[in-house]
Design a protein around this motif. Structure first.
Motif, PDB file in Angstrom:
ATOM      1  N   ARG A   3     -15.701  -3.033  46.112  1.00 40.85           N
ATOM      2  CA  ARG A   3     -16.539  -3.949  45.152  1.00 40.85           C
ATOM      3  C   ARG A   3     -16.363  -3.551  43.662  1.00 40.85           C
ATOM      4  O   ARG A   3     -16.956  -2.281  43.589  1.00 40.85           O
ATOM      5  N   GLU A   4     -16.138  -4.367  42.931  1.00 48.71           N
ATOM      6  CA  GLU A   4     -16.115  -3.861  41.403  1.00 48.71           C
ATOM      7  C   GLU A   4     -17.550  -4.239  40.745  1.00 48.71           C
ATOM      8  O   GLU A   4     -18.304  -5.058  40.998  1.00 48.71           O
ATOM      9  N   LEU A   5     -18.060  -3.212  39.976  1.00 49.46           N
ATOM     10  CA  LEU A   5     -19.216  -3.146  39.383  1.00 49.46           C
ATOM     11  C   LEU A   5     -19.082  -4.430  38.011  1.00 49.46           C
ATOM     12  O   LEU A   5     -17.793  -4.247  37.398  1.00 49.46           O
ATOM     13  N   PHE A   8     -22.796  -3.221  35.628  1.00 52.93           N
ATOM     14  CA  PHE A   8     -22.932  -1.720  35.444  1.00 52.93           C
ATOM     15  C   PHE A   8     -21.591  -1.147  35.335  1.00 52.93           C
ATOM     16  O   PHE A   8     -21.476  -0.051  35.655  1.00 52.93           O
ATOM     17  N   ARG A   9     -20.756  -2.045  34.881  1.00 55.11           N
ATOM     18  CA  ARG A   9     -19.338  -1.529  34.867  1.00 55.11           C
ATOM     19  C   ARG A   9     -19.057  -0.163  33.873  1.00 55.11           C
ATOM     20  O   ARG A   9     -18.169   0.551  34.147  1.00 55.11           O
ATOM     21  N   GLU A  12     -18.601   3.181  35.086  1.00 55.53           N
ATOM     22  CA  GLU A  12     -17.142   3.755  35.443  1.00 55.53           C
ATOM     23  C   GLU A  12     -16.429   4.489  34.318  1.00 55.53           C
ATOM     24  O   GLU A  12     -15.631   4.909  34.508  1.00 55.53           O
ATOM     25  N   THR A  21     -16.693   8.759  42.526  1.00 56.73           N
ATOM     26  CA  THR A  21     -16.496   7.513  43.384  1.00 56.73           C
ATOM     27  C   THR A  21     -15.014   7.383  43.714  1.00 56.73           C
ATOM     28  O   THR A  21     -14.784   6.691  44.738  1.00 56.73           O
ATOM     29  N   SER A  74     -27.860   3.170  30.713  1.00 60.54           N
ATOM     30  CA  SER A  74     -26.762   1.851  30.759  1.00 60.54           C
ATOM     31  C   SER A  74     -27.573   0.807  30.051  1.00 60.54           C
ATOM     32  O   SER A  74     -28.209  -0.117  30.498  1.00 60.54           O
ATOM     33  N   GLU A  98     -25.768  -7.080  43.551  1.00 61.83           N
ATOM     34  CA  GLU A  98     -24.656  -6.723  44.108  1.00 61.83           C
ATOM     35  C   GLU A  98     -24.346  -5.378  43.609  1.00 61.83           C
ATOM     36  O   GLU A  98     -23.480  -4.271  44.303  1.00 61.83           O
ATOM     37  N   ASP A  99     -24.190  -4.975  42.452  1.00 57.90           N
ATOM     38  CA  ASP A  99     -23.970  -3.685  41.943  1.00 57.90           C
ATOM     39  C   ASP A  99     -24.677  -2.521  42.331  1.00 57.90           C
ATOM     40  O   ASP A  99     -24.198  -1.612  42.888  1.00 57.90           O
ATOM     41  N   THR A 102     -23.427  -1.509  45.769  1.00 55.32           N
ATOM     42  CA  THR A 102     -22.231  -0.594  45.573  1.00 55.32           C
ATOM     43  C   THR A 102     -22.835   0.734  45.212  1.00 55.32           C
ATOM     44  O   THR A 102     -22.314   1.841  45.816  1.00 55.32           O
ATOM     45  N   ILE A 103     -23.577   0.981  44.228  1.00 53.03           N
ATOM     46  CA  ILE A 103     -24.059   2.178  43.848  1.00 53.03           C
ATOM     47  C   ILE A 103     -24.902   2.827  44.932  1.00 53.03           C
ATOM     48  O   ILE A 103     -24.841   4.176  45.039  1.00 53.03           O
TER      49      ILE A 103
END
Length: 429
Positions: A3-5, A8-9, A12, A21, A74, A98-99, A102-103
């Motif tokens: 799953r891509e941020l 909050f990308r 990365e 990660t 951020s 969704e972010d 993942t986090i």
């Protein structure tokens, strides 16, 4: 599926987050030929996380602390919107949720499993970190407390929803980025950016003896500014060493918890004010641009930029910015007898002089700081002597204070403090 941020990308781009990660995603399938290099990367990350926890003075799991600090810093559409408006419905909220799922998965991964594959044993020793001194040292008291609260809330989050709520509450209460973690700043002309000023002086109004009327007027204007009521740009002027700069610094220490931030700007940086405004005008803070010891020589033209900035051009100056300046000169411009001699060459001499002197009119509130009389000077000396633990007969203390001020420019709070610090330093030998 990875799953891509999205909002909050930016996390990365952080080397530690990207490395940890990345290793988590590869766990159980790390190529034997790259184990040694992967272990070195991992150890470097653990060292950086431990150093950050020590500097910030935050206890607990260093991986979660690192994530909390990244979330606090951020600046993205979600966090900035939460800072400005609080609740945020719509697609950006869904993407942020969704972010956080993942986090949450990343921060709850058991790093001991990864270490077993890499052949190292670190997290057991530094995972539950205890700093030498709790409470951030470099962040300052208020900012350190804010970062620590977020780290505690992140560490306690038992679900992605709780992690989302912890971050959202932080953005609402403290904001996001450097303005959430720091209170005082300076303009870096080379970097074209606002950078934290560290460490800040620990000055309070209680520690500034005298000038009660001046301090009351300064506080009244600042409180109106913080509460969204009309407030003025301020010029503090008068003799050197009377506490003008210290009074402004005390404002920051008192009102930072209410959203006040201060940015120091030097005279030669005045031309950069418009760039600075672009950075702060949409933030949910109140900013004071602090210009210390402001004055202009006849050949300097920066005062024209400052006049235009205060008066406002086509674009309205934002309501969340004021200028507080100090000066030894009432009119900010140097005046000399040669100015009078030059008037024969100037067909509109009165207009020229008015143009030079009109800058001060842009400051709606002028507060004068006079040098104290001898009695007030002695009062300051006695109070500071008690504060520093200097024990001396009153008569001897006052005689020494008079001798000191004769060699150091007259009666002033600065001279009194220097005298007492001199005595305190001798006593500690």
């Amino acid at each position: 599926m990875i799953r891509e941020l999205i909002p909050f990308r930016g996390l990365e781009r952080d080397e530690v987050f990207a490395c940890i990660t990345g290793l988590i995603r590869c766990a159980g399938d790390i190529d034997e030929g790259s184990v040694s290099e992967s272990a070195r990367w991992y150890c470097d990350c653990v060292a950086k996380m431990a150093a950050a926890a020590e500097e910030a003075g935050i206890e607990g799991d260093i991986w979660r602390t690192w994530i909390a600090l990244l979330l606090a810093e951020s600046e993205n559409p979600f966090s900035l919107a939460r800072e400005r408006r609080g609740d945020l419905p719509g697609t950006m909220r869904e993407l942020a949720m969704e972010d956080f799922e993942t986090i949450f998965d990343y921060m709850n991964y058991d790093l001991r499993e990864l270490e077993a594959e890499l052949g190292v044993d670190l997290i057991g020793r530094v995972g539950s970190f205890r700093p030498a001194e709790a409470g951030a040292l470099s962040f300052g008291r208020a900012a350190g407390a804010a970062a620590g609260k977020l780290a505690a809330a992140v560490g306690a989050a038992a679900s992605p929803r709780e992690l989302y709520d912890a971050a959202a509450a932080f953005y609402r209460d403290y904001g996001v980025g450097k303005f959430a973690l720091y209170n005082g700043f300076r303009w870096d002309a080379e970097a074209r950016d606002i950078v934290p000023a560290l460490p800040l002086e620990d000055i309070s109004f209680d520690g500034l003896v005298g000038y009660e009327e001046q301090k009351a007027r300064l506080r009244e204007n600042t409180e109106a500014f913080l509460e969204g009521r009309p407030a003025n740009n301020v010029l503090l002027y008068g003799e050197a060493g009377t506490g003008k700069s210290s009074s402004i610094k005390a404002l920051l220490n008192e009102y930072a918890p209410r959203g006040l931030r201060m940015i120091e700007v030097y005279k030669h940086q005045i031309a950069d004010l418009e760039t600075l405004l672009d950075i702060v005008k949409r933030r949910n803070y109140k900013f004071i641009l602090f210009m210390d010891d402001l004055s202009f020589e006849q050949f300097e033209v920066e005062y024209k930029f400052l006049k235009a900035f205060i008066e406002g051009g086509l674009e309205k100056r934002p309501d969340n910015v004021l200028i507080y300046a100090t000066s030894n000169r009432r009119h900010l411009m140097k005046e000399s007898w040669s100015d009078r001699a030059d008037k024969d060459d100037d067909m509109h001499e009165s207009e020229t002089m008015q143009e030079k002197m009109s800058l001060v009119d842009r400051f709606g509130l002028l507060i004068r700081y006079l040098s104290p009389e001898q009695k007030e000077y002695f009062d300051i000396v006695h109070r500071l002597a008690a504060e520093y633990g200097v024990e001396m007969e009153a008569e001897e203390l006052e005689k020494g204070a008079v001798r000191w001020e004769l060699r150091h420019g007259g009666f002033s709070g600065r001279a009194a403090r220097q005298y007492i610090e001199h005595l305190a330093g001798r006593a500690e030998k």
